[in-house]
Enzyme design. Structure first.
Site, PDB file in Angstrom:
ATOM      1  N   ASP A  81       0.650  -0.945   0.168  1.00  0.00           N
ATOM      2  CA  ASP A  81      -0.494   0.098  -0.335  1.00  0.00           C
ATOM      3  C   ASP A  81       1.290   1.366  -0.192  1.00  0.00           C
ATOM      4  OD1 ASP A  81      -1.793   1.569   0.085  1.00  0.00           O
ATOM      5  OD2 ASP A  81      -2.689   1.097   2.170  1.00  0.00           O
TER       6      ASP A  81
ATOM      7  N   ASN B 299     -11.194  -1.544  -5.510  1.00  0.00           N
ATOM      8  CA  ASN B 299     -10.685  -0.573  -5.524  1.00  0.00           C
ATOM      9  C   ASN B 299     -11.308  -0.531  -7.094  1.00  0.00           C
ATOM     10  OD1 ASN B 299      -7.291  -2.456  -4.902  1.00  0.00           O
ATOM     11  ND2 ASN B 299      -8.230  -0.978  -4.109  1.00  0.00           N
TER      12      ASN B 299
HETATM   13  C1  IPE Z   1      -5.572  -2.597  -0.432  1.00  0.00           C
HETATM   14  O1  IPE Z   1      -4.871  -1.156  -0.604  1.00  0.00           O
HETATM   15  C2  IPE Z   1      -5.549  -3.133  -1.553  1.00  0.00           C
HETATM   16  C3  IPE Z   1      -4.046  -3.325  -2.118  1.00  0.00           C
HETATM   17  C4  IPE Z   1      -3.318  -2.861  -1.742  1.00  0.00           C
HETATM   18  C5  IPE Z   1      -4.615  -3.919  -3.441  1.00  0.00           C
HETATM   19  P1  IPE Z   1      -6.423  -0.099  -0.241  1.00  0.00           P
HETATM   20  O2  IPE Z   1      -5.875   1.128  -0.712  1.00  0.00           O
HETATM   21  O3  IPE Z   1      -7.026  -0.710  -1.435  1.00  0.00           O
HETATM   22  O4  IPE Z   1      -7.181  -0.335   1.290  1.00  0.00           O
HETATM   23  P2  IPE Z   1      -8.035   0.777   1.967  1.00  0.00           P
HETATM   24  O5  IPE Z   1      -8.869   1.518   0.670  1.00  0.00           O
HETATM   25  O6  IPE Z   1      -6.712   2.159   2.467  1.00  0.00           O
HETATM   26  O7  IPE Z   1      -7.953  -0.277   2.758  1.00  0.00           O
HETATM   27  C1  IPE Z   2      -1.981   0.345  -3.236  1.00  0.00           C
HETATM   28  O1  IPE Z   2      -1.026   1.380  -2.978  1.00  0.00           O
HETATM   29  C2  IPE Z   2      -2.035   0.019  -4.965  1.00  0.00           C
HETATM   30  C3  IPE Z   2      -3.221  -0.421  -5.044  1.00  0.00           C
HETATM   31  C4  IPE Z   2      -4.239  -0.635  -4.132  1.00  0.00           C
HETATM   32  C5  IPE Z   2      -3.735  -1.141  -6.666  1.00  0.00           C
HETATM   33  P1  IPE Z   2      -2.473   2.464  -3.496  1.00  0.00           P
HETATM   34  O2  IPE Z   2      -2.785   3.280  -4.674  1.00  0.00           O
HETATM   35  O3  IPE Z   2      -3.730   2.144  -2.689  1.00  0.00           O
HETATM   36  O4  IPE Z   2      -2.022   3.801  -2.814  1.00  0.00           O
HETATM   37  P2  IPE Z   2      -2.175   4.800  -1.581  1.00  0.00           P
HETATM   38  O5  IPE Z   2      -2.835   4.121  -0.159  1.00  0.00           O
HETATM   39  O6  IPE Z   2      -3.700   5.345  -2.120  1.00  0.00           O
HETATM   40  O7  IPE Z   2      -1.266   6.181  -1.426  1.00  0.00           O
HETATM   41 MG    MG Z   3      -4.137   2.269  -0.569  1.00  0.00          MG
END
Ligand code: IPE
Ligand code: IPE
Ligand code: MG
Length: 267
Positions: free
Chosen positions: A32, A80
């Site tokens: 993340d 997502n």
């Molecule tokens: C979790 O991260 C999913 C992945 C890393 C693919 P998110 O960024 O989607 O999770 P939340 O929204 O912070 O809970």
């Molecule tokens: C994790 O990074 C990757 C995916 C969920 C695909 P994020 O895209 O959630 O990055 P942040 O949390 O918005 O910084």
């Molecule tokens: Mg994230």
């Protein structure tokens, strides 16, 4: 000493503190922080996702070198899809490109790759690349890389419940036969050992619908580092921290039977 040598020395020093007998076999990672990493640098979020891929490649190498056997990474959750279409499309395209470019090396390294999640909504081109990669590497025994895409822990549990209900109504199994072992064997992780360690980067302290069943007794390590800045050093730190944990599984560790009579419980 140049920068590369300094980093190498730092990693080497840290890796000497690792007990090679106690390396977790299965590590799960919620990668993340890609978007925040890019935004902080004044870049589009896609740059964070691109950098995140090179970090995954590094961590795959490091975990394999260390003696781990399974790495399960969260690449795209069922939630997502709520992101802007442009970002979702970018990620789908990125998965295809990375797989196309990396699959030969993954295969040469004798790594088996498996995709976990509902692939139905993905474009045919991506599905084809996924099936080919899985089929090419299916007999590789050195290491297993599980990539969770369109994955949701609740959806997985509901799917297993549905399958067992169907088998039961068709008479294939008796309702009384449903137990943890049977349930486990129907999960998308197909009965592989539960992760001993879950790492989440970017400081968020939640599971976000990841491996709800399998993480029941995993040790959780939260790193404040954003995924694109994560590296071998940070991974080794997580392993060292894991090795310092007292895994009790509900019991009382390092309390010999004789001392029970002296403990407060007996009074
Ligand atoms: C979790 O991260 C999913 C992945 C890393 C693919 P998110 O960024 O989607 O999770 P939340 O929204 O912070 O809970
Ligand atoms: C994790 O990074 C990757 C995916 C969920 C695909 P994020 O895209 O959630 O990055 P942040 O949390 O918005 O910084
Ligand atoms: Mg994230």
């Amino acid at each position: 000493m140049n920068l590369e040598n300094i980093i190498h020395k730092k990693n080497n020093d840290l890796s000497k503190r690792i007990d090679k007998q106690k390396v977790p076999e299965h590590v799960a990672i919620i990668m993340d922080g890609n978007g925040r990493w890019a935004t902080k640098k004044g870049l589009p979020r896609s740059f964070g996702h691109n950098k995140g891929v090179s970090v995954l490649k590094e961590i795959l190498k490091v975990s394999k070198k260390l003696g781990c056997k399974i790495l399960t990474v969260y690449a795209f959750s069922t939630e997502n899809w709520t992101r802007p279409t442009k970002e979702v499309d970018f990620l789908i395209n990125l998965f295809s490109e990375v797989l196309k470019n990396e699959i030969e090396e993954i295969h040469q390294e004798l790594i088996k790759i498996r995709f976990i999640g509902d692939l139905t909504p993905f474009p045919e081109t991506l599905k084809k690349i996924i099936y080919n990669s899985e089929s090419l590497t299916k007999n590789n025994k050195n290491f297993l890389l599980n990539v969770c895409v369109n994955y949701g822990g609740r959806q997985e549990i509901v799917k297993v419940a549905k399958e067992l209900a169907l088998k039961s109504s068709s008479g294939e199994i008796k309702p009384s036969e449903v137990d943890e072992e049977l349930f486990n064997s129907e999960l998308l992780t197909q009965g592989s050992k539960d992760p001993e360690l879950l790492i989440r980067t970017s400081g968020e302290k939640r599971i976000s619908n990841f491996l709800l069943w399998q993480l029941a007794y995993s040790e959780i390590y939260i790193s404040d580092v954003l995924w694109p800045d994560f590296n071998e050093f940070e991974f080794l730190k997580a392993i060292i921290d894991y090795q310092s944990r007292n895994r009790r599984f509900g019991g009382i560790e390092s309390l010999p039977n004789e001392s029970f009579k002296d403990s407060q419980c007996s009074s």
